[in-house]
Design a protein around this motif. Structure first.
Motif, mmCIF file in Angstrom:
data_model
loop_
_atom_site.group_PDB
_atom_site.id
_atom_site.type_symbol
_atom_site.label_atom_id
_atom_site.label_comp_id
_atom_site.label_asym_id
_atom_site.label_seq_id
_atom_site.Cartn_x
_atom_site.Cartn_y
_atom_site.Cartn_z
ATOM 1 N N VAL A 119 0.819 -1.218 0.000
ATOM 2 C CA VAL A 119 0.000 0.000 0.000
ATOM 3 C C VAL A 119 0.855 1.271 0.000
ATOM 4 C CG1 VAL A 119 -1.704 1.333 1.303
ATOM 5 C CG2 VAL A 119 -2.024 -1.130 1.003
ATOM 6 N N PRO A 120 1.870 1.411 0.896
ATOM 7 C CA PRO A 120 2.735 2.609 0.821
ATOM 8 C C PRO A 120 3.434 2.753 -0.529
ATOM 9 C CG PRO A 120 3.065 1.492 2.905
ATOM 10 C CD PRO A 120 2.233 0.580 2.061
ATOM 11 N N ALA A 121 3.821 1.618 -1.134
ATOM 12 C CA ALA A 121 4.491 1.686 -2.439
ATOM 13 C C ALA A 121 3.563 2.269 -3.500
ATOM 14 C CB ALA A 121 4.969 0.293 -2.861
ATOM 15 N N ILE A 122 2.307 1.871 -3.478
ATOM 16 C CA ILE A 122 1.340 2.406 -4.446
ATOM 17 C C ILE A 122 1.150 3.907 -4.230
ATOM 18 C CG2 ILE A 122 -1.107 2.406 -5.074
ATOM 19 C CD1 ILE A 122 -1.054 -0.648 -4.671
ATOM 20 N N VAL A 157 -0.846 10.670 -18.528
ATOM 21 C CA VAL A 157 0.024 10.271 -19.641
ATOM 22 C C VAL A 157 1.294 9.607 -19.120
ATOM 23 C CG1 VAL A 157 1.485 11.138 -21.514
ATOM 24 C CG2 VAL A 157 -0.856 11.993 -21.259
ATOM 25 N N LEU A 158 1.909 10.223 -18.122
ATOM 26 C CA LEU A 158 3.130 9.663 -17.547
ATOM 27 C C LEU A 158 2.863 8.299 -16.931
ATOM 28 C CD1 LEU A 158 6.119 10.068 -16.878
ATOM 29 C CD2 LEU A 158 5.419 11.245 -14.772
ATOM 30 N N GLN A 159 1.720 8.149 -16.311
ATOM 31 C CA GLN A 159 1.381 6.874 -15.684
ATOM 32 C C GLN A 159 1.232 5.778 -16.729
ATOM 33 O OE1 GLN A 159 1.811 6.825 -12.714
ATOM 34 N NE2 GLN A 159 0.725 5.157 -11.738
ATOM 35 N N VAL A 160 0.630 6.107 -17.858
ATOM 36 C CA VAL A 160 0.477 5.127 -18.933
ATOM 37 C C VAL A 160 1.848 4.690 -19.447
ATOM 38 C CG1 VAL A 160 -0.337 4.801 -21.306
ATOM 39 C CG2 VAL A 160 -1.811 5.937 -19.630
ATOM 40 N N VAL A 161 2.756 5.646 -19.627
ATOM 41 C CA VAL A 161 4.114 5.327 -20.081
ATOM 42 C C VAL A 161 4.800 4.375 -19.103
ATOM 43 C CG1 VAL A 161 6.417 6.279 -20.494
ATOM 44 C CG2 VAL A 161 4.400 7.462 -21.393
ATOM 45 N N GLN A 162 4.651 4.644 -17.814
ATOM 46 C CA GLN A 162 5.301 3.801 -16.808
ATOM 47 C C GLN A 162 4.706 2.400 -16.773
ATOM 48 O OE1 GLN A 162 6.718 6.338 -13.103
ATOM 49 N NE2 GLN A 162 4.685 7.009 -13.726
ATOM 50 N N VAL A 334 -0.664 -8.411 -15.842
ATOM 51 C CA VAL A 334 -1.957 -7.945 -15.337
ATOM 52 C C VAL A 334 -1.770 -7.227 -14.004
ATOM 53 C CG1 VAL A 334 -4.239 -8.667 -14.525
ATOM 54 C CG2 VAL A 334 -3.211 -9.798 -16.506
ATOM 55 N N ALA A 335 -0.957 -7.812 -13.132
ATOM 56 C CA ALA A 335 -0.732 -7.231 -11.808
ATOM 57 C C ALA A 335 -0.051 -5.872 -11.896
ATOM 58 C CB ALA A 335 0.113 -8.183 -10.964
ATOM 59 N N VAL A 336 0.907 -5.729 -12.805
ATOM 60 C CA VAL A 336 1.639 -4.470 -12.919
ATOM 61 C C VAL A 336 0.732 -3.376 -13.478
ATOM 62 C CG1 VAL A 336 2.628 -4.507 -15.259
ATOM 63 C CG2 VAL A 336 4.007 -3.701 -13.362
ATOM 64 N N THR A 337 -0.231 -3.755 -14.311
ATOM 65 C CA THR A 337 -1.205 -2.785 -14.825
ATOM 66 C C THR A 337 -2.153 -2.336 -13.713
ATOM 67 O OG1 THR A 337 -1.094 -3.815 -17.016
ATOM 68 C CG2 THR A 337 -2.982 -2.389 -16.559
ATOM 69 N N ILE A 338 -2.608 -3.275 -12.909
ATOM 70 C CA ILE A 338 -3.475 -2.936 -11.777
ATOM 71 C C ILE A 338 -2.753 -1.990 -10.818
ATOM 72 C CG2 ILE A 338 -4.625 -3.866 -9.730
ATOM 73 C CD1 ILE A 338 -5.140 -6.435 -11.349
ATOM 74 N N THR A 339 -1.476 -2.237 -10.577
ATOM 75 C CA THR A 339 -0.671 -1.375 -9.695
ATOM 76 C C THR A 339 -0.665 0.059 -10.209
ATOM 77 O OG1 THR A 339 0.761 -3.221 -9.055
ATOM 78 C CG2 THR A 339 1.624 -1.003 -8.715
ATOM 79 N N GLY A 340 -0.452 0.226 -11.504
ATOM 80 C CA GLY A 340 -0.430 1.566 -12.082
ATOM 81 C C GLY A 340 -1.763 2.276 -11.974
ATOM 82 N N LEU A 341 -2.842 1.543 -12.167
ATOM 83 C CA LEU A 341 -4.175 2.136 -12.068
ATOM 84 C C LEU A 341 -4.505 2.536 -10.634
ATOM 85 C CD1 LEU A 341 -6.150 -0.248 -14.469
ATOM 86 C CD2 LEU A 341 -5.321 2.068 -14.946
ATOM 87 N N LEU A 342 -4.082 1.715 -9.668
ATOM 88 C CA LEU A 342 -4.304 2.052 -8.257
ATOM 89 C C LEU A 342 -3.536 3.318 -7.870
ATOM 90 C CD1 LEU A 342 -4.140 -1.470 -6.578
ATOM 91 C CD2 LEU A 342 -6.159 -0.030 -6.850
ATOM 92 N N ALA A 343 -2.332 3.484 -8.437
ATOM 93 C CA ALA A 343 -1.540 4.681 -8.139
ATOM 94 C C ALA A 343 -2.230 5.946 -8.652
ATOM 95 C CB ALA A 343 -0.146 4.552 -8.752
#
Length: 460
Positions: A119-122, A157-162, A334-343
Motif C-alpha cells: 500500500v505505501p508503495a502504491i 500520460v506519464l502513468q500510462v508510459v510507466q 496484469v498485476a503491474v497494470t493494476i498497480t499503475g491504475l491504483l496509483a
C-alpha cells in the motif's frame, strides 16, 4: 506445476506465470554495475528532494547544514546495513519478499504483512508520478507558450508510459536506471552549482548559520530519512534475487551504501538548499524559480520526468505487483497494470502541496510504525531462529509447516506497531526494537507445539 532449483521441487501455483518461483543462477540478469546504477537512479528523485525540503518550514530551516548532514549520514548508514542483512535470503535462495514473509508469518499471515508494504508503495508511486506530471506540465507550458496547462493530463500520460515500461520487468528496469542515473545526477550537479554561485549569501544566513537543534526534531528527521527507505529495504529480496551470483555479503553492503550515499544524501541536501532560497516545497516549481531560464527549465523538467520513471521502476512498482500476484494469482503483466491504475487513484496531489510537506513526513512516520516491526521479525527469524537455513520446498507448500498464520509473528507485529505510535517521531526505531524483543520472547515461551517452531532453535 513444479520448478527445480538446486534440487528442490517448488510449487509455482503462487502466481499464474511462475514469476514468484525462486530465481536460479541463469535467471539473474542484473550485473554489479547496473545494480549500483539502479540504486543511484532510485535515490535521485523528486520525492527525496521533497524530504530534504521538509526541513524548511515557511523559509526557516529546522536543522542547520551540519545537523542535516549528520541526520542523512546516520540514516543512510542504517539503511545500507539493513539492506545488506535483509537481502541475503533473496540472494541465496532466489525468493521474492512475499515468499520470504512466509517463514515468519505463514501463508495467510503473509497477506496482511505484504499489504503493509504494497500500500505505501502504491501511494509513493502516485506521489512520484504527480511530481513527474508537474514537471511534464512545465515542459508543455513552455513549448506551447502557455496554451497547454494541465497537470492532471500529464500525470495520466506519464502513468500510462510507466505501466507500458514496467510490463517488461527487470530487463527494462536495468536499462532505464543506468541511463537515468547518469543524466539525473548531472542535472542535480548543475542545480547545485547555480545555488552555490547565485544564492550563497541566502544559504548562509538561512541555513548554514541557523541554530537548528540536536534534540528530538533532529532524531525525528533521522527517522523520516530512514523511514523513506523502510519500505524499500523491507523487500530487499525482490532486488537481490535478480543480482548475479558470486558476490560476497560485504561487497553487496558496499553496493548499497555507496550509491545511496551519493544519490540520496546529495538530493536531500539540494532539496534543503532549494527550499531555503525559494520558500517553496514543490520541487518542479522551486527549481523553475532557481533556474529562471525557460530553455534550461525544459531540460531540468525532463530530467525530473526521467527521475520519476527511474524511481518508480525500482521502488514502487515491483513490490505491490508481487503482492497483487500473491493475493489474486494473476499474471505479472496484469498485476503491474493494476498497480499503475491504483496509483492513479491514490490522490497524490494532496501530499505534495506546498503547505503539506509535514503531512508527507507524518505519512512516512505512520507507515514506518508497521514496517519497522516487520523487518525486525524477518531478521530475527532468518538469523537467530533459523540460523540462515531455509526449507525452500516448504515455502511453496500451502499445506506444509507454513500453512495458516504464525500467531507469534502477528502478535509481535501489532505490539511493535502499537508501541511505535506512543512516540510517532521515532516510530520506526521504537517499532523495530519492541517487535524484535516481543517476537523472540513469544517464539520461545508462547504457543507451545506451534508448527512454526519446526526448524528453529525453539523446536519442541
Amino acid at each position: 506445476m513444479a520448478n527445480n532449483v538446486d534440487g528442490a521441487a517448488v510449487d509455482n501455483s503462487a502466481a499464474a506465470d511462475g514469476s514468484l518461483k525462486p530465481n536460479g543462477a541463469k535467471d539473474r540478469t542484473v550485473g554489479k554495475v547496473p545494480y549500483i546504477f539502479m540504486w543511484i537512479g532510485d535515490g535521485v528523485n523528486m520525492g527525496n528532494m521533497t524530504l530534504g525540503m521538509s526541513i524548511v518550514v515557511a523559509g526557516i530551516a529546522t536543522l542547520n547544514i551540519w545537523q542535516t548532514l549528520a541526520a542523512a549520514f546516520i540514516a543512510i548508514l542504517i539503511i545500507s546495513g539493513i539492506f545488506a542483512l535483509n537481502d541475503r535470503a533473496g540472494y541465496r535462495e532466489g525468493i521474492p519478499y512475499v515468499v520470504q514473509l512466509r517463514m515468519s508469518f505463514g501463508f495467510k499471515g503473509t497477506i496482511i504483512s505484504s499489504l503493509m508494504r504494497g500500500v505505501p508503495a502504491i501511494i509513493w508511486y502516485g506521489i512520484q508520478s504527480w511530481i513527474g506530471g508537474t514537471a511534464l506540465n512545465e515542459i508543455m507550458k513552455i513549448l506551447t507558450d502557455g496554451a497547454f496547462d494541465s497537470i492532471a493530463i500529464c500525470f495520466v500520460v506519464l502513468q500510462v508510459v510507466q505501466i507500458v515500461l514496467s510490463l517488461y520487468g527487470f530487463t527494462a528496469i536495468k536499462w532505464v536506471e543506468t541511463l537515468a542515473s547518469v543524466v539525473i545526477m548531472g542535472a542535480m550537479l548543475y542545480v547545485f552549482t547555480i545555488l552555490m554561485s547565485d544564492y550563497r549569501g541566502e544559504l548562509y544566513d538561512s541555513w548554514v548559520s541557523t541554530e537548528g537543534t540536536w534534540g528530538l526534531p533532529f532524531f525525528a528527521y533521522i527517522m523520516v530519512f530512514l523511514g523513506n527507505y523502510a519500505a524499500i529495504f523491507l523487500n530487499a529480496s525482490d532486488y537481490s534475487r535478480e543480482l548475479e551470483t558470486g558476490i560476497s555479503d560485504t561487497k553487496r553492503g558496499l553496493m548499497y551504501f555507496s550509491p545511496i550515499m551519493i544519490s540520496y544524501g546529495f538530493v536531500l541536501i539540494v532539496g534543503a538548499m532549494v527550499a531555503t532560497v525559494t520558500g517553496v516545497n514543490n520541487p518542479p516549481t522551486a527549481l523553475a524559480i532557481v533556474i529562471d531560464n525557460p530553455y534550461v527549465t525544459v531540460g531540468v523538467s525532463a530530467f525530473i520526468v526521467m527521475a520519476t520513471i527511474a524511481t518508480n521502476m525500482v521502488a514502487n512498482i515491483i513490490p505491490p505487483t508481487y503482492v497483487i500476484q500473491l493475493i489474486t494469482k494473476v499474471r505479472y503483466k496484469v498485476a503491474v497494470t493494476i498497480t499503475g491504475l491504483l496509483a492513479i487513484g491514490s490522490f497524490p496531489w494532496l501530499l505534495v502541496k506546498d503547505d503539506s510537506s509535514k503531512g508527507l513526513d507524518m505519512f512516512i512516520l505512520i507507515y514506518s510504525a508497521f514496517l519497522g516491526p516487520i523487518v525486525a521479525i524477518l531478521l530475527i527469524e532468518y538469523y537467530i531462529l533459523r540460523k540462515q537455513k531455509v526449507n525452500l520446498p516448504e515455502l511453496y507448500n500451502e499445506k506444509g509447516i507454513y500453512a495458516g498464520y504464525n500467531p507469534a509473528a502477528m502478535l509481535a507485529l501489532f505490539i511493535g506497531a502499537g508501541a511505535a505510535f506512543v512516540e510517532v517521531d521515532l516510530a520506526w526505531l521504537v517499532g523495530f526494537i519492541v517487535a524484535g524483543i516481543s517476537y523472540l520472547l513469544l517464539s520461545k515461551y508462547a504457543f507451545k507445539g506451534s508448527k512454526f517452531k519446526e526448524g528453529t532453535i525453539y523446536e519442541d
